[in-house]
Design an enzyme around this catalytic site. Structure first.
Site, PDB file in Angstrom:
ATOM      1  N   HIS A   1     -10.381  -4.974  -3.044  1.00 20.24           N
ATOM      2  CA  HIS A   1      -9.043  -5.206  -2.478  1.00 20.24           C
ATOM      3  C   HIS A   1      -9.146  -5.586  -1.021  1.00 20.24           C
ATOM      4  O   HIS A   1     -10.025  -5.097  -0.299  1.00 20.24           O
ATOM      5  CB  HIS A   1      -8.141  -3.979  -2.644  1.00 20.24           C
ATOM      6  N   PHE A   2      -8.249  -6.463  -0.606  1.00 18.80           N
ATOM      7  CA  PHE A   2      -8.103  -6.841   0.799  1.00 18.80           C
ATOM      8  C   PHE A   2      -6.830  -6.179   1.311  1.00 18.80           C
ATOM      9  O   PHE A   2      -5.786  -6.263   0.666  1.00 18.80           O
ATOM     10  CB  PHE A   2      -7.956  -8.361   0.939  1.00 18.80           C
ATOM     11  N   HIS A   3      -6.946  -5.514   2.456  1.00 16.30           N
ATOM     12  CA  HIS A   3      -5.769  -4.978   3.135  1.00 16.30           C
ATOM     13  C   HIS A   3      -5.250  -6.046   4.104  1.00 16.30           C
ATOM     14  O   HIS A   3      -6.044  -6.645   4.835  1.00 16.30           O
ATOM     15  CB  HIS A   3      -6.129  -3.782   4.005  1.00 16.30           C
TER      16      HIS A   3
ATOM     17  N   ASN B   1     -13.045  -3.183   2.432  1.00 19.31           N
ATOM     18  CA  ASN B   1     -14.099  -2.162   2.452  1.00 19.31           C
ATOM     19  C   ASN B   1     -14.939  -2.201   1.171  1.00 19.31           C
ATOM     20  O   ASN B   1     -14.389  -2.365   0.075  1.00 19.31           O
ATOM     21  CB  ASN B   1     -13.466  -0.772   2.571  1.00 19.31           C
TER      22      ASN B   1
ATOM     23  N   ASP C   1       0.853  -1.194   0.000  1.00 16.26           N
ATOM     24  CA  ASP C   1       0.000   0.000   0.000  1.00 16.26           C
ATOM     25  C   ASP C   1       0.892   1.248   0.000  1.00 16.26           C
ATOM     26  O   ASP C   1       1.880   1.324   0.733  1.00 16.26           O
ATOM     27  CB  ASP C   1      -0.904  -0.011   1.239  1.00 16.26           C
ATOM     28  N   ILE C   2       0.506   2.229  -0.818  1.00 15.45           N
ATOM     29  CA  ILE C   2       1.311   3.447  -0.962  1.00 15.45           C
ATOM     30  C   ILE C   2       1.182   4.367   0.266  1.00 15.45           C
ATOM     31  O   ILE C   2       2.035   5.242   0.492  1.00 15.45           O
ATOM     32  CB  ILE C   2       0.916   4.194  -2.259  1.00 15.45           C
TER      33      ILE C   2
ATOM     34  N   HIS D   1     -15.878   3.283   3.851  1.00 16.20           N
ATOM     35  CA  HIS D   1     -14.461   3.697   3.740  1.00 16.20           C
ATOM     36  C   HIS D   1     -13.739   3.165   2.516  1.00 16.20           C
ATOM     37  O   HIS D   1     -12.506   3.138   2.480  1.00 16.20           O
ATOM     38  CB  HIS D   1     -13.670   3.338   5.007  1.00 16.20           C
ATOM     39  N   GLN D   2     -14.484   2.742   1.477  1.00 11.80           N
ATOM     40  CA  GLN D   2     -13.791   2.327   0.245  1.00 11.80           C
ATOM     41  C   GLN D   2     -13.446   3.573  -0.558  1.00 11.80           C
ATOM     42  O   GLN D   2     -14.317   4.406  -0.838  1.00 11.80           O
ATOM     43  CB  GLN D   2     -14.684   1.398  -0.595  1.00 11.80           C
TER      44      GLN D   2
HETATM   45  P1  AMP Z   1      -9.783   1.637   0.598  1.00 12.51           P
HETATM   46  O1  AMP Z   1     -10.080   2.804   1.516  1.00 12.51           O
HETATM   47  O2  AMP Z   1     -10.103   0.312   1.249  1.00 12.51           O
HETATM   48  O3  AMP Z   1     -10.425   1.796  -0.766  1.00 12.51           O
HETATM   49  O4  AMP Z   1      -8.214   1.644   0.418  1.00 12.51           O
HETATM   50  C1  AMP Z   1      -7.553   2.069  -0.728  1.00 12.51           C
HETATM   51  C2  AMP Z   1      -6.080   1.923  -0.458  1.00 12.51           C
HETATM   52  O5  AMP Z   1      -5.386   2.034  -1.692  1.00 12.51           O
HETATM   53  C3  AMP Z   1      -5.489   2.988   0.485  1.00 12.51           C
HETATM   54  O6  AMP Z   1      -4.923   2.357   1.614  1.00 12.51           O
HETATM   55  C4  AMP Z   1      -4.439   3.689  -0.390  1.00 12.51           C
HETATM   56  O7  AMP Z   1      -3.283   4.045   0.330  1.00 12.51           O
HETATM   57  C5  AMP Z   1      -4.140   2.612  -1.427  1.00 12.51           C
HETATM   58  N1  AMP Z   1      -3.621   3.101  -2.695  1.00 12.51           N
HETATM   59  C6  AMP Z   1      -4.143   4.074  -3.483  1.00 12.51           C
HETATM   60  N2  AMP Z   1      -3.393   4.237  -4.583  1.00 12.51           N
HETATM   61  C7  AMP Z   1      -2.381   3.348  -4.497  1.00 12.51           C
HETATM   62  C8  AMP Z   1      -1.269   3.020  -5.325  1.00 12.51           C
HETATM   63  N3  AMP Z   1      -1.041   3.657  -6.476  1.00 12.51           N
HETATM   64  N4  AMP Z   1      -0.424   2.054  -4.921  1.00 12.51           N
HETATM   65  C9  AMP Z   1      -0.635   1.400  -3.768  1.00 12.51           C
HETATM   66  N5  AMP Z   1      -1.669   1.650  -2.941  1.00 12.51           N
HETATM   67  C10 AMP Z   1      -2.525   2.616  -3.289  1.00 12.51           C
END
Ligand code: AMP
Length: 139
Positions: A99-101, A86, A30-31, A92-93
């Site tokens: 995607h799974f964190h 999410n 994650d960035i 919070h998406q």
């Molecule tokens: P969500 O709130 O569950 O939709 O999380 C989206 C996640 O994507 C966040 O934790 C961001 O930091 C991550 N994210 C967004 N753009 C990038 C990217 N280019 N590379 C890696 N992670 C990203």
């Protein structure tokens, strides 16, 4: 589904720190990590929410999640972690590609913070609700 930043990563148009890839799944760092090792696991199928995802992609993610968790525990030395997924802006998406964190929880101040406003489940309401869900599943 609208193009997302994850589609661009899948097409190789923008870079990522890849940690895993197979025919159906990609995982990368994650960035904006909540802790060291915060990783995202995505299906290659372009679906916004988990309920839209096909069984094959879902199974492929499920197959690899424990392996990724083990690798992250080994590499970070952090044994505790959360898996978060999410669906919808209200939940919070921010990126509308499933995607799974995986979020290591090294201590109280790093990693995922959770508000958990638990109520208590009424017996009759629980029975009726479970029946409705079973019916919706067709079981
Ligand atoms: P969500 O709130 O569950 O939709 O999380 C989206 C996640 O994507 C966040 O934790 C961001 O930091 C991550 N994210 C967004 N753009 C990038 C990217 N280019 N590379 C890696 N992670 C990203």
């Amino acid at each position: 589904m609208a193009d997302t930043i994850f589609s661009k990563i899948l097409r190789g148009e923008i870079p990522c720190h890849k940690v895993y890839e197979d025919d159906l799944v990609l995982a990368f760092l994650d960035i904006g990590p909540l802790s060291e090792g915060h990783t995202l696991v995505i299906p290659k199928a372009e679906k916004a929410t988990l309920a839209e995802l096909d069984d094959e992609s879902a199974a492929a993610i499920g197959r690899v999640l424990p392996r990724l968790c083990r690798a992250l525990v080994e590499v970070t030395g952090v044994k505790e972690y959360n898996v978060l997924q999410n669906n919808g802006a209200g939940a919070h998406q921010a990126v509308f590609h499933v995607h799974f964190h995986i979020i290591p929880k090294p201590d109280r101040d790093q990693g995922l913070g959770i508000k958990w406003p638990a109520r208590s489940l009424d017996g009759d309401e629980g029975k009726a609700l479970a029946e409705k869900v079973r019916a919706a599943l067709g079981d």
